[in-house]
Design an enzyme around this catalytic site. Structure first.
Site, mmCIF file in Angstrom:
data_model
loop_
_atom_site.group_PDB
_atom_site.id
_atom_site.type_symbol
_atom_site.label_atom_id
_atom_site.label_comp_id
_atom_site.label_asym_id
_atom_site.label_seq_id
_atom_site.Cartn_x
_atom_site.Cartn_y
_atom_site.Cartn_z
ATOM 1 N N LYS A 36 0.908 -1.255 -0.044
ATOM 2 C CA LYS A 36 -0.048 -0.106 0.071
ATOM 3 C C LYS A 36 0.777 1.290 0.026
ATOM 4 C CE LYS A 36 -0.604 0.685 5.217
ATOM 5 N NZ LYS A 36 -1.504 0.900 6.194
ATOM 6 N N ARG A 134 -7.663 -0.465 17.350
ATOM 7 C CA ARG A 134 -8.116 -0.532 16.328
ATOM 8 C C ARG A 134 -8.963 -1.423 15.729
ATOM 9 N NH1 ARG A 134 -4.314 0.173 10.907
ATOM 10 N NH2 ARG A 134 -4.537 -1.782 10.652
#
Length: 361
Positions: A36, A134
């Site tokens: 990414k 998260r």
């Protein structure tokens, strides 16, 4: 054209070699390389897909995985979606991605239904939140995690590949033997429930790799997801250099568009800058100020480190970066370029910007 991101393919490949030695040879883990940060750059992904020690290519966006989906099967690799799937991308997820990280049963059920429509079996990594807060099912709700795993195991259209966790990225919680052992303990109970071994227990990202060379990684951890470690040579837990890697596999080069002697303090009442911040300036007297043709729209200028250590970064705006070249004498002129090493945020933004060219060396 400038600015440009200079990508040294040999150094990147060497960094993967070093990470693979630690993760696979020393740690017994399979290796996910995260694509990414370079927006799934095709040239880099071709190199990763051909690397014999890489098992998976992983990204946080389906559209990035689509870019290199054709490279995977011919090279014996599988793709992994790192960000939890959005409900409106499930059709493309099943079509283009082999494996996804998940924490919501409603999403997993929808994936199973879509996979059956497409005649596929999509693999699931069930995520556990160990306190970084998260993604993941919260570790204290152990029974719910085991029940979820058992439900996935019984579904058609999906396969429970394994379990995983993510640390450091949001809450900055450091991976340790004790918190990763919690994941391993839960995974063991899941295995008892479903009556088989899980193929993969993913122990985190570039903040977990240090546990291998420190000899403190729990034995049951069988996978790592590495991005910054191979791109920039960093262990992201304590900022150590990953053994055998280099930090300069990627550099940014930008061109000087103005070079003048000016005061170091702006003249007049100081208000907010273009980004709503009130800047603070140091009085250095009259200095040699250079403006580069790169700015905050292109990268994170706070994450850039000049290769020439005589240069100080003063700040910047959307399209400009201001340097103090006073210590450099007459070494620079208009049209010359300045090179910088990068921290993660600067690399991520530069690779994303359409205004930053890429050069492969």
């Amino acid at each position: 054209m400038y600015p440009k991101l200079i990508i040294d393919m040999k150094k990147l490949e060497s960094n993967i070699d070093a990470c693979a030695k630690i993760a696979k040879d020393d740690g017994g883990c399979s290796l996910m390389i995260v694509t990414k940060s370079l927006c799934a750059d095709r040239t880099v992904c071709e190199m990763i897909a051909k690397h014999p020690k890489v098992d998976f290519l992983a990204d946080s966006r389906v559209m990035n995985i689509k870019k290199y989906a054709d490279l995977l099967a011919p090279n014996g690799k599988q793709s992994v979606l790192l960000r939890l799937p959005m409900m409106d991308e499930i059709e493309d997820l099943v079509k283009y991605v082999d494996i996804s990280q998940n924490s919501e049963m409603v999403t997993i059920r929808a994936i199973a239904e879509e996979a059956k429509k497409q005649g596929k079996v999509h693999k699931i990594i069930l995520m556990v939140d160990l306190g970084d807060l998260r993604e993941g099912m919260f570790y204290q709700n152990e029974e719910s995690i085991i029940e979820a795993a058992a439900e996935i195991e019984a579904m058609d259209g999906v396969e429970l590949l394994g379990m995983g966790t993510n640390l450091t990225c949001y809450g900055a919680i450091i991976p340790k033997n004790d918190n990763l052992s919690v994941l391993c303990d839960i995974a063991g109970k899941v295995e008892e429930k479903i009556g088989r071994k899980l193929e993969l227990i993913s122990g985190g990202n570039s903040s977990s790799i240090y546990l291998i060379w420190k000899g403190d990684m729990p034995e049951k951890i069988s996978n790592l997801r590495l991005g910054e470690s191979f791109l920039l040579g960093n262990d992201t837990a304590y900022g150590e250099t990953v053994p055998g890697t280099v930090h300069d596999a990627m550099l940014i080069e930008a061109q000087i568009i103005e070079l003048k002697e000016k005061p170091s303090l702006p003249i007049g009442e100081v208000g907010k800058d273009a980004f709503g911040q009130v800047p603070v300036y140091e009085d250095r007297g009259v200095i040699k100020r250079a403006i580069l043709g790169i700015g905050k729209q292109d990268t994170d200028i706070d994450g850039m480190i000049p290769l020439d250590d005589r240069i100080d970064i003063l700040g910047g705006s959307s399209d400009h970066m201001i340097l103090d070249l006073t210590k450099c004498g007459e070494d620079y002129k208009i049209g010359d370029t300045v090179k910088f090493k990068l921290e993660y945020g600067a690399l991520l933004k530069a690779a994303t910007s359409e205004y930053v060219e890429k050069e492969y060396v």
